[in-house]
Design a protein around this motif. Structure first.
Motif, mmCIF file in Angstrom:
data_model
loop_
_atom_site.group_PDB
_atom_site.id
_atom_site.type_symbol
_atom_site.label_atom_id
_atom_site.label_comp_id
_atom_site.label_asym_id
_atom_site.label_seq_id
_atom_site.Cartn_x
_atom_site.Cartn_y
_atom_site.Cartn_z
ATOM 1 N N PRO A 22 0.801 -1.229 0.000
ATOM 2 C CA PRO A 22 0.000 0.000 0.000
ATOM 3 C C PRO A 22 0.832 1.276 0.000
ATOM 4 C CG PRO A 22 -0.872 -1.586 1.574
ATOM 5 C CD PRO A 22 0.446 -2.134 1.107
ATOM 6 N N ASP A 23 2.029 1.236 0.577
ATOM 7 C CA ASP A 23 2.840 2.454 0.700
ATOM 8 C C ASP A 23 3.930 2.549 -0.358
ATOM 9 O OD1 ASP A 23 1.398 3.140 3.026
ATOM 10 O OD2 ASP A 23 2.694 1.839 4.231
ATOM 11 N N GLU A 24 3.909 1.652 -1.322
ATOM 12 C CA GLU A 24 4.990 1.607 -2.306
ATOM 13 C C GLU A 24 4.999 2.828 -3.223
ATOM 14 O OE1 GLU A 24 6.815 -2.098 -4.600
ATOM 15 O OE2 GLU A 24 4.893 -1.509 -5.438
ATOM 16 N N ASP A 25 3.833 3.205 -3.727
ATOM 17 C CA ASP A 25 3.752 4.347 -4.641
ATOM 18 C C ASP A 25 2.301 4.820 -4.707
ATOM 19 O OD1 ASP A 25 3.842 6.241 -6.636
ATOM 20 O OD2 ASP A 25 4.450 4.869 -8.232
ATOM 21 N N ALA A 26 2.004 5.884 -3.966
ATOM 22 C CA ALA A 26 0.638 6.427 -3.933
ATOM 23 C C ALA A 26 0.493 7.632 -4.852
ATOM 24 C CB ALA A 26 0.270 6.814 -2.509
ATOM 25 N N ARG A 31 -4.816 4.131 -4.866
ATOM 26 C CA ARG A 31 -5.309 3.516 -3.639
ATOM 27 C C ARG A 31 -5.286 1.985 -3.686
ATOM 28 N NH1 ARG A 31 -10.235 3.878 -3.314
ATOM 29 N NH2 ARG A 31 -10.737 4.704 -5.367
ATOM 30 N N HIS A 32 -4.609 1.421 -4.675
ATOM 31 C CA HIS A 32 -4.660 -0.027 -4.859
ATOM 32 C C HIS A 32 -3.306 -0.695 -4.636
ATOM 33 C CE1 HIS A 32 -8.677 0.595 -6.483
ATOM 34 N NE2 HIS A 32 -8.174 1.508 -7.299
ATOM 35 N N GLY A 33 -2.404 -0.027 -3.926
ATOM 36 C CA GLY A 33 -1.081 -0.598 -3.682
ATOM 37 C C GLY A 33 -1.172 -1.939 -2.971
ATOM 38 N N GLY A 34 -0.337 -2.881 -3.413
ATOM 39 C CA GLY A 34 -0.344 -4.214 -2.830
ATOM 40 C C GLY A 34 -1.277 -5.180 -3.536
ATOM 41 N N TRP A 35 -1.619 -4.896 -4.794
ATOM 42 C CA TRP A 35 -2.582 -5.719 -5.532
ATOM 43 C C TRP A 35 -2.017 -7.080 -5.946
ATOM 44 C CZ3 TRP A 35 -0.535 -7.024 -10.135
ATOM 45 C CH2 TRP A 35 0.371 -6.156 -10.728
#
Length: 201
Positions: A22-26, A31-35
């Motif tokens: 989730p915090d990799e690239d916002a 809002r879909h980080g970590g998919w």
């Protein structure tokens, strides 16, 4: 002449942004980080490990470098992949970094395209561009990519940065290998092959 190989995780609709968390690239309010993890499987991991085996060097953009440099130096030292990542030669393209601390890393100086052309003409093995979407797109625009290694995962996100965004250079591709894992991820290797041809039915 060394080859440049772009390796990227994609959703079914082509999004490459923030697969790892989730915090990799916002950027852009993404809002879909970590998919990726919920649709990942062991076959994907084995394929990716095989991709890295052939690399002599990694070429990274600033964001991917930051993510990797914050994780791999402290990763499990008993994992052979950890030593592979830490030991490999790395070049970093960035307009903002003034130094790079991760072992075997070098900051490219001056114009990134000129620096990569020089690197491509040097002695050595294949160069893997990992993630690094902005850098990959720059290299694509200048005809510097020789091969794509892509995992296309069974999920649709609907927004976010895409590897092949509007304005991508039309390019013919020759499939080298394409398979589907039990979890439904397409693992594909494609060589660039000039311009597309056109015909009608």
């Amino acid at each position: 002449m060394r080859e440049i190989i772009v390796c990227t995780f994609l959703t079914l609709d082509g999004v490459m942004q923030a697969p790892g968390g989730p915090d990799e690239d916002a950027e852009g309010g993404f809002r879909h980080g970590g998919w990726q993890k919920p649709v990942d499987d062991e076959e994907v991991g084995a394929a990716i490990a095989g991709w890295y085996d052939g690399f002599d060097t990694m070429l990274l953009g600033r964001k991917t470098y930051d993510v990797f440099a914050s994780y791999w130096p402290g990763a499990d030292p008993g994992d052979p992949f950890t030593e592979r990542m830490n030991g490999m030669r790395k070049y970093v393209a960035s307009r903002t970094l003034t130094s790079v601390e991760w072992r075997n890393s070098t900051l490219l100086r001056g114009d990134a395209v000129d620096a990569v052309r020089e690197l491509k003409a040097s002695e050595g093995g294949p160069i893997g561009v990992i993630g690094s979407g902005d850098l990959a797109q720059t290299l694509m625009r200048h005809g510097l990519v020789d091969e794509y290694r892509l995992t296309i995962h069974p999920v649709i996100i609907g927004s976010g940065k895409r590897l092949f965004a509007d304005g991508a250079v039309p390019t013919a591709l020759t499939p080298v290998s394409v398979s589907t894992t039990k979890g439904g991820t397409v693992v594909g290797v494609y060589r660039t092959n000039g311009e597309p041809s056109y015909d009608s039915y």
